[in-house]
Motif scaffolding. Structure first.
Motif, PDB file in Angstrom:
ATOM      1  N   LEU A  31       0.822  -1.203   0.000  1.00 36.60           N
ATOM      2  CA  LEU A  31       0.000   0.000   0.000  1.00 36.60           C
ATOM      3  C   LEU A  31       0.858   1.256   0.000  1.00 36.60           C
ATOM      4  N   GLU A  32       1.903   1.270   0.794  1.00 33.74           N
ATOM      5  CA  GLU A  32       2.804   2.427   0.848  1.00 33.74           C
ATOM      6  C   GLU A  32       3.420   2.691  -0.517  1.00 33.74           C
ATOM      7  N   ASN A  33       3.877   1.633  -1.179  1.00 39.42           N
ATOM      8  CA  ASN A  33       4.492   1.792  -2.502  1.00 39.42           C
ATOM      9  C   ASN A  33       3.473   2.245  -3.550  1.00 39.42           C
ATOM     10  N   LEU A  34       2.264   1.671  -3.501  1.00 34.01           N
ATOM     11  CA  LEU A  34       1.242   2.034  -4.472  1.00 34.01           C
ATOM     12  C   LEU A  34       0.851   3.503  -4.347  1.00 34.01           C
ATOM     13  N   ILE A  35       0.585   3.955  -3.128  1.00 34.15           N
ATOM     14  CA  ILE A  35       0.172   5.351  -2.930  1.00 34.15           C
ATOM     15  C   ILE A  35       1.294   6.308  -3.312  1.00 34.15           C
ATOM     16  N   GLU A  36       2.526   5.950  -2.998  1.00 32.97           N
ATOM     17  CA  GLU A  36       3.671   6.790  -3.380  1.00 32.97           C
ATOM     18  C   GLU A  36       3.753   6.934  -4.899  1.00 32.97           C
ATOM     19  N   ARG A  37       3.528   5.821  -5.595  1.00 34.69           N
ATOM     20  CA  ARG A  37       3.560   5.856  -7.061  1.00 34.69           C
ATOM     21  C   ARG A  37       2.423   6.710  -7.620  1.00 34.69           C
ATOM     22  N   LEU A  38       1.223   6.531  -7.066  1.00 36.20           N
ATOM     23  CA  LEU A  38       0.078   7.260  -7.587  1.00 36.20           C
ATOM     24  C   LEU A  38       0.142   8.750  -7.279  1.00 36.20           C
ATOM     25  N   LYS A  39       0.710   9.110  -6.137  1.00 40.17           N
ATOM     26  CA  LYS A  39       0.779  10.525  -5.758  1.00 40.17           C
ATOM     27  C   LYS A  39       1.634  11.335  -6.715  1.00 40.17           C
ATOM     28  N   THR A  40       2.587  10.687  -7.355  1.00 40.69           N
ATOM     29  CA  THR A  40       3.445  11.420  -8.296  1.00 40.69           C
ATOM     30  C   THR A  40       2.658  11.904  -9.512  1.00 40.69           C
ATOM     31  N   GLY A  41       1.544  11.242  -9.812  1.00 42.98           N
ATOM     32  CA  GLY A  41       0.719  11.663 -10.943  1.00 42.98           C
ATOM     33  C   GLY A  41      -0.683  12.047 -10.519  1.00 42.98           C
ATOM     34  N   LYS A  42      -0.826  12.494  -9.277  1.00 40.19           N
ATOM     35  CA  LYS A  42      -2.143  12.742  -8.694  1.00 40.19           C
ATOM     36  C   LYS A  42      -2.987  13.695  -9.540  1.00 40.19           C
ATOM     37  N   LYS A  43      -2.381  14.735 -10.100  1.00 35.20           N
ATOM     38  CA  LYS A  43      -3.171  15.702 -10.856  1.00 35.20           C
ATOM     39  C   LYS A  43      -3.753  15.097 -12.129  1.00 35.20           C
ATOM     40  N   PHE A  44      -3.129  14.026 -12.631  1.00 38.20           N
ATOM     41  CA  PHE A  44      -3.643  13.353 -13.821  1.00 38.20           C
ATOM     42  C   PHE A  44      -4.701  12.317 -13.468  1.00 38.20           C
ATOM     43  N   TYR A  45      -4.658  11.796 -12.235  1.00 40.36           N
ATOM     44  CA  TYR A  45      -5.545  10.712 -11.837  1.00 40.36           C
ATOM     45  C   TYR A  45      -6.853  11.196 -11.233  1.00 40.36           C
ATOM     46  N   LYS A  46      -6.915  12.469 -10.829  1.00 39.14           N
ATOM     47  CA  LYS A  46      -8.108  12.995 -10.186  1.00 39.14           C
ATOM     48  C   LYS A  46      -9.336  12.789 -11.077  1.00 39.14           C
ATOM     49  N   GLY A  47     -10.372  12.157 -10.512  1.00 38.07           N
ATOM     50  CA  GLY A  47     -11.605  11.934 -11.250  1.00 38.07           C
ATOM     51  C   GLY A  47     -11.569  10.762 -12.211  1.00 38.07           C
ATOM     52  N   ALA A  48     -10.469  10.001 -12.211  1.00 34.84           N
ATOM     53  CA  ALA A  48     -10.316   8.878 -13.137  1.00 34.84           C
ATOM     54  C   ALA A  48     -10.853   7.587 -12.529  1.00 34.84           C
ATOM     55  N   THR A  49     -10.969   6.571 -13.367  1.00 34.84           N
ATOM     56  CA  THR A  49     -11.322   5.229 -12.920  1.00 34.84           C
ATOM     57  C   THR A  49     -10.053   4.400 -12.796  1.00 34.84           C
ATOM     58  N   LEU A  50      -9.849   3.776 -11.645  1.00 34.52           N
ATOM     59  CA  LEU A  50      -8.674   2.938 -11.426  1.00 34.52           C
ATOM     60  C   LEU A  50      -9.083   1.470 -11.448  1.00 34.52           C
ATOM     61  N   THR A  51      -8.461   0.708 -12.324  1.00 33.87           N
ATOM     62  CA  THR A  51      -8.651  -0.738 -12.355  1.00 33.87           C
ATOM     63  C   THR A  51      -7.407  -1.380 -11.761  1.00 33.87           C
ATOM     64  N   LEU A  52      -7.574  -2.077 -10.646  1.00 32.36           N
ATOM     65  CA  LEU A  52      -6.460  -2.677  -9.919  1.00 32.36           C
ATOM     66  C   LEU A  52      -6.541  -4.201 -10.034  1.00 32.36           C
ATOM     67  N   THR A  53      -5.495  -4.794 -10.588  1.00 31.12           N
ATOM     68  CA  THR A  53      -5.453  -6.248 -10.771  1.00 31.12           C
ATOM     69  C   THR A  53      -4.378  -6.848  -9.885  1.00 31.12           C
ATOM     70  N   THR A  54      -4.775  -7.807  -9.052  1.00 34.46           N
ATOM     71  CA  THR A  54      -3.824  -8.476  -8.178  1.00 34.46           C
ATOM     72  C   THR A  54      -4.420  -9.814  -7.736  1.00 34.46           C
ATOM     73  N   ASP A  55      -3.692 -10.531  -6.925  1.00 34.23           N
ATOM     74  CA  ASP A  55      -4.182 -11.802  -6.378  1.00 34.23           C
ATOM     75  C   ASP A  55      -4.978 -11.471  -5.120  1.00 34.23           C
ATOM     76  N   LEU A  56      -6.301 -11.410  -5.233  1.00 33.10           N
ATOM     77  CA  LEU A  56      -7.146 -10.916  -4.146  1.00 33.10           C
ATOM     78  C   LEU A  56      -7.173 -11.826  -2.925  1.00 33.10           C
ATOM     79  N   LYS A  57      -6.680 -13.049  -3.054  1.00 30.84           N
ATOM     80  CA  LYS A  57      -6.667 -13.924  -1.881  1.00 30.84           C
ATOM     81  C   LYS A  57      -5.669 -13.425  -0.836  1.00 30.84           C
ATOM     82  N   HIS A  58      -4.757 -12.520  -1.230  1.00 26.65           N
ATOM     83  CA  HIS A  58      -3.789 -11.957  -0.290  1.00 26.65           C
ATOM     84  C   HIS A  58      -4.308 -10.701   0.404  1.00 26.65           C
ATOM     85  N   ILE A  59      -5.534 -10.260   0.056  1.00 25.56           N
ATOM     86  CA  ILE A  59      -6.083  -9.030   0.624  1.00 25.56           C
ATOM     87  C   ILE A  59      -7.417  -9.352   1.275  1.00 25.56           C
TER      88      ILE A  59
END
Length: 210
Positions: A31-59
């Motif tokens: 989570l720390e790494n993901l948010i750090e990555r996304l914050k660098t482009g926050k102005k581009f992501y505002k109001g966007a749709t995020l599709t997150l793909t991962t192995d959900l059995k770990h969450i």
């Protein structure tokens, strides 16, 4: 390319993030790494749709709520879709966090229609005249007063749950019903198929989450 287990790519559809949980010691590190990555482009992501793909059995459920809330509050995305890397075509949706899940933080108003090939979780209401169609489950953290159809792919194991269940039309798979007249209960309810008909019963925590 992958950067410490996270791949992010933007397109006209929104943002796609693929996470390899095996690259992280635990959820918090991811989570720390993901948010750090996304914050660098926050102005581009505002109001966007995020599709997150991962192995959900770990969450787990609590972690997914935490991740979703941070994405909404800090990155200011509009919608959030979770895809399971292990999902196979045609797999039945049997739990709220199994398979693809689309989160919406808004009220669906009259005349609006949402159709998604997975689970839909709405933090808001579904007003009279609105339509929700999901191949999986429909979970509304508010009131349902419109037309809701879960299991649109024929899945009769799907459920529909809401804090206040007052639909104009409620359908699961091929089974359909309307909300009866009379006083409405003041507790959350779940609609499901049992013995070939739709039944509505009080929501019991953990009963419907596998």
């Amino acid at each position: 390319m992958f950067d410490e287990g996270i791949f992010i790519k933007g397109n006209k559809e929104g943002i796609n993030a693929v996470i390899n949980m095996d690259k992280f010691k635990d959820f918090d590190e991811m989570l720390e790494n993901l948010i750090e990555r996304l914050k660098t482009g926050k102005k581009f992501y505002k109001g966007a749709t995020l599709t997150l793909t991962t192995d959900l059995k770990h969450i787990n459920e609590r972690q997914m709520r935490r991740l979703k809330d941070i994405l909404f509050d800090e990155i200011l995305i509009k919608d959030c879709i979770f895809n399971d890397k292990e999902e196979k075509d045609g797999k039945a949706f049997s739990g709220i966090y199994e398979g693809r899940t689309k989160f919406l933080r808004k009220t669906v108003r009259s005349g609006q229609s949402i159709n998604y090939p997975g689970n839909i979780v709405i933090v808001g209401d579904v007003n009279s005249g609105a339509e929700i169609f999901a191949a999986g489950n429909i979970i509304v953290l508010g009131s349902i007063r419109g037309h809701v159809h879960a299991g649109t792919n024929g899945n009769i194991k799907a459920i529909i749950a809401a804090f206040s269940l007052q639909p104009e039309v409620l359908q699961i798979g091929r089974f359909i019903t309307i909300s009866p007249d009379g006083d409405k209960p003041s507790y959350p309810e779940v609609a499901k198929i049992k013995d070939g008909e739709i039944i509505v019963e009080p929501y019991v925590p953990n009963k419907y989450i596998y």
